[in-house]
Design a protein around this motif. Structure first.
Motif, PDB file in Angstrom:
ATOM      1  N   PHE A 102       1.155  -1.539  -0.179  1.00  0.00           N
ATOM      2  CA  PHE A 102      -0.061   0.097  -0.260  1.00  0.00           C
ATOM      3  C   PHE A 102       0.460   1.603   0.109  1.00  0.00           C
ATOM      4  O   PHE A 102       1.639   1.257   0.631  1.00  0.00           O
ATOM      5  N   VAL A 104       1.053   5.659  -1.104  1.00  0.00           N
ATOM      6  CA  VAL A 104       0.016   6.568  -1.233  1.00  0.00           C
ATOM      7  C   VAL A 104      -1.102   6.546  -2.003  1.00  0.00           C
ATOM      8  O   VAL A 104      -0.896   6.217  -3.233  1.00  0.00           O
ATOM      9  N   PRO A 105      -2.486   7.303  -1.538  1.00  0.00           N
ATOM     10  CA  PRO A 105      -3.296   6.486  -2.211  1.00  0.00           C
ATOM     11  C   PRO A 105      -3.775   6.837  -3.300  1.00  0.00           C
ATOM     12  O   PRO A 105      -3.894   8.896  -3.863  1.00  0.00           O
ATOM     13  N   ARG A 133       2.558  -3.188   4.501  1.00  0.00           N
ATOM     14  CA  ARG A 133       1.989  -1.586   5.201  1.00  0.00           C
ATOM     15  C   ARG A 133       0.648  -1.712   5.219  1.00  0.00           C
ATOM     16  O   ARG A 133      -0.080  -2.564   4.577  1.00  0.00           O
ATOM     17  N   GLU A 137      -1.071   2.122   8.425  1.00  0.00           N
ATOM     18  CA  GLU A 137      -0.937   3.883   7.422  1.00  0.00           C
ATOM     19  C   GLU A 137      -2.288   4.917   7.859  1.00  0.00           C
ATOM     20  O   GLU A 137      -1.791   5.777   7.504  1.00  0.00           O
ATOM     21  N   GLU A 138      -3.377   4.398   8.112  1.00  0.00           N
ATOM     22  CA  GLU A 138      -4.042   5.960   8.206  1.00  0.00           C
ATOM     23  C   GLU A 138      -4.594   5.585   9.761  1.00  0.00           C
ATOM     24  O   GLU A 138      -4.962   7.260   9.600  1.00  0.00           O
ATOM     25  N   VAL A 141       1.130   7.460   8.913  1.00  0.00           N
ATOM     26  CA  VAL A 141       2.162   8.237   8.043  1.00  0.00           C
ATOM     27  C   VAL A 141       0.563   9.286   8.253  1.00  0.00           C
ATOM     28  O   VAL A 141       1.256  10.822   8.050  1.00  0.00           O
ATOM     29  N   VAL A 142      -0.494   9.095   8.357  1.00  0.00           N
ATOM     30  CA  VAL A 142      -1.810  10.368   7.969  1.00  0.00           C
ATOM     31  C   VAL A 142      -1.734  11.154   9.406  1.00  0.00           C
ATOM     32  O   VAL A 142      -2.032  12.339   9.317  1.00  0.00           O
ATOM     33  N   ASN A 148      -2.529  14.247   4.694  1.00  0.00           N
ATOM     34  CA  ASN A 148      -3.085  13.064   4.374  1.00  0.00           C
ATOM     35  C   ASN A 148      -4.983  13.219   4.710  1.00  0.00           C
ATOM     36  O   ASN A 148      -5.123  12.701   3.811  1.00  0.00           O
TER      37      ASN A 148
HETATM   38  P1  AMP Z   1       7.794   2.604  -0.159  1.00  0.00           P
HETATM   39  O1  AMP Z   1       6.620   1.695   0.517  1.00  0.00           O
HETATM   40  O2  AMP Z   1       8.652   2.697   0.327  1.00  0.00           O
HETATM   41  O3  AMP Z   1       7.390   2.270  -1.668  1.00  0.00           O
HETATM   42  O4  AMP Z   1       6.789   3.704  -0.092  1.00  0.00           O
HETATM   43  C1  AMP Z   1       5.025   3.570   0.662  1.00  0.00           C
HETATM   44  C2  AMP Z   1       4.574   5.382   0.748  1.00  0.00           C
HETATM   45  O5  AMP Z   1       3.384   4.952   0.639  1.00  0.00           O
HETATM   46  C3  AMP Z   1       5.233   5.764   1.855  1.00  0.00           C
HETATM   47  O6  AMP Z   1       5.851   7.132   2.378  1.00  0.00           O
HETATM   48  C4  AMP Z   1       4.178   5.657   3.295  1.00  0.00           C
HETATM   49  O7  AMP Z   1       4.144   6.053   4.127  1.00  0.00           O
HETATM   50  C5  AMP Z   1       2.779   6.239   2.036  1.00  0.00           C
HETATM   51  N1  AMP Z   1       1.824   5.730   2.466  1.00  0.00           N
HETATM   52  C6  AMP Z   1       1.043   4.351   2.156  1.00  0.00           C
HETATM   53  N2  AMP Z   1      -0.139   4.328   2.907  1.00  0.00           N
HETATM   54  C7  AMP Z   1      -0.161   5.807   2.788  1.00  0.00           C
HETATM   55  C8  AMP Z   1      -2.018   6.929   3.446  1.00  0.00           C
HETATM   56  N3  AMP Z   1      -2.477   5.983   3.730  1.00  0.00           N
HETATM   57  N4  AMP Z   1      -1.771   8.304   3.131  1.00  0.00           N
HETATM   58  C9  AMP Z   1      -0.397   7.933   2.516  1.00  0.00           C
HETATM   59  N5  AMP Z   1       0.881   7.850   2.461  1.00  0.00           N
HETATM   60  C10 AMP Z   1       1.091   6.754   2.319  1.00  0.00           C
END
Ligand code: AMP
Ligand code: MG
Length: 329
Positions: A102, A104-105, A133, A137-138, A141-142, A148
Motif C-alpha cells: 500500500f 500513497v492512495p 504496509r 498507515e491511516e 503517516v496520516v 493526508n
Molecule cells: P514504499 O513502501 O517505500 O514504497 O513507500 C510507500 C509510501 O506510501 C510510504 O511513504 C507511505 O508512508 C506512503 N503511504 C502508504 N499508505 C499511505 C496512506 N494511507 N496515506 C498516505 N501515504 C501513504
C-alpha cells in the motif's frame, strides 16, 4: 507440529506480544536489539523449521477452505518488510498467498472510505494475504502528516481531534468482524532503532545496486522520528486486542526479525489448526470401489496399484491422511 515446537514458538513470541489494554511507550518497552538469547548460528535452523511448518500449514489451510489469514506488516523505512516477506514466505505455495503493498492512495482510492482499499485486498478462505504496509498507515503517516487527512475529503463533522480515537475504534471493530467471520488478522511491527536505520540508509547509498531503494523522502521522514515513535506507541496501545494482538518484533538484527515473523505466523496457524477435509464414510466407500475398478485395468504383469506398491503404508489400512497435532487442553 509437535508440542515441543509449539511451546518453543509460544515462548519465543510471548515477550513480543502487546498486552491488550496496556499503555505502550515504544522506546521504554521494546528493545530493537533484543534477540531472546538466541545466536545467529542457531537462527538459520530455526528459520528453516519455521518456513517448512508454514508450508505444511498453508496446504491444510487451503484444503480446509474455511479460514483466511491477513498478515499486516508495519515498519519505518528500512525496517525490513520486503526481506521478511521474501524469507518467511519462501517455502509456501505461491497459489495460496497474495501480497499487497500500500502506497500513497490513488485518486480512485481517495474517492472511497479509508478502509475500502484494504477490503479489496483481503484473502479468500484458504489464502494468506500479506499487507506490506496496511490500514495502519491511516493512523501513522496520516497522523504524522495531517495533510493526508485533508486529501481524504472527509465531511466537516468527521474531522477534528477525535478522529484518531475514532479510527482506532473503527479498525478494532473491522478486525473483530473479520475474525468472527473466519479471517484472522496478524499484526507485526518491525521495530528498528534510529541508529540501525541510519546504517541501512547509508548502505543503500553506498551500494549502487541498492540506490533504487533509497529516496530523499526517506530522510525527510527520518526527521519526524519522534512523531512516528509517538504515533506507533499510540497505535499499539489502542489496537492490540484479544482477537488481533500486535507483535513488536525487534528488527535491528534481520535474522532474528525473520525468525520472529515466521514464529508469529506459525503460532496463528497452529491456533487455527486447519485440517484436511474428511470426505465422509460413504464417499470413502465409493472411492474404494473406484480403486478396485482401476486396479482391474492394470496391464498384464504390472502392479494393480503402482502407487501403493511404492508406498506400502499408504491408503491400504483405510486410515486417512494424518491429522496435525491434537489440540492441547
Ligand atoms: P514504499 O513502501 O517505500 O514504497 O513507500 C510507500 C509510501 O506510501 C510510504 O511513504 C507511505 O508512508 C506512503 N503511504 C502508504 N499508505 C499511505 C496512506 N494511507 N496515506 C498516505 N501515504 C501513504
Ligand atoms: Mg520507502
Amino acid at each position: 507440529m509437535s508440542d515441543e515446537t509449539a511451546e518453543r514458538i509460544a515462548d519465543l513470541i510471548a515477550p513480543l506480544r502487546v498486552r491488550p489494554g496496556s499503555k505502550v511507550d515504544l522506546e521504554r518497552d521494546f528493545d530493537p536489539r533484543y534477540k531472546g538469547g538466541l545466536k545467529k548460528r542457531d537462527g538459520a535452523e530455526l528459520l528453516r523449521t519455521g518456513v517448512s511448518l508454514l508450508a505444511e500449514y498453508q496446504e491444510r489451510l487451503a484444503a480446509q477452505d474455511t479460514y483466511g489469514v491477513v498478515l499486516c506488516l508495519q515498519a519505518l523505512d528500512a525496517g525490513g518488510k520486503d526481506g521478511t516477506i521474501r524469507h518467511v514466505m519462501s517455502g509456501v505455495n505461491p497459489q495460496g498467498v497474495r501480497v499487497s503493498s500500500f502506497k500513497v492512495p490513488s485518486s480512485e482510492e481517495l474517492d472511497h472510505d479509508y478502509l475500502w482499499r484494504y477490503n479489496q485486498r483481503l484473502p479468500t478462505r484458504g489464502e494468506i494475504a500479506i499487507f506490506n504496509r496496511s490500514h495502519y498507515e491511516e493512523v501513522l503517516v496520516v497522523r504524522v502528516h495531517p495533510e493526508n487527512l485533508v486529501r481524504q475529503k472527509l465531511p466537516e463533522g468527521s474531522l477534528g481531534p477525535g478522529v484518531w480515537d475514532r479510527r482506532y475504534r473503527e479498525i478494532n471493530r473491522w478486525e473483530r468482524y473479520l475474525t468472527d467471520n473466519g479471517f484472522k488478522v496478524v499484526k507485526i511491527f518491525l521495530n528498528l532503532s534510529k541508529e540501525e536505520q541510519r546504517t541501512r540508509f547509508l548502505k543503500r547509498i553506498d551500494l549502487p545496486e541498492k540506490n533504487w531503494k533509497f529516496s530523499a523522502a526517506d530522510v525527510r521522514e527520518r526527521r519526524r522520528w519522534d512523531d512516528y515513535q509517538f504515533a506507533f506507541s499510540e497505535m499499539l496501545s489502542a489496537t492490540s486486542t484479544k482477537w488481533a494482538p500486535w507483535y513488536v518484533v525487534p528488527a535491528d538484527r534481520k535474522w532474528f526479525a525473520r525468525i520472529c515473523a515466521a514464529a508469529v505466523l506459525a503460532h496463528t496457524l497452529d491456533e487455527i489448526d486447519p485440517q484436511f477435509p474428511d470426505v465422509g464414510d460413504q464417499a470413502r466407500q465409493d472411492l474404494l470401489v473406484t480403486r478396485r475398478a482401476l486396479e482391474l485395468e492394470a496391464p498384464e504383469g504390472d502392479a494393480a496399484d503402482p502407487y501403493a506398491e511404492r508406498h506400502p503404508s499408504a491408503g491400504r489400512t483405510g486410515k486417512r491422511h494424518g491429522k496435525s497435532r491434537k489440540k492441547r487442553g
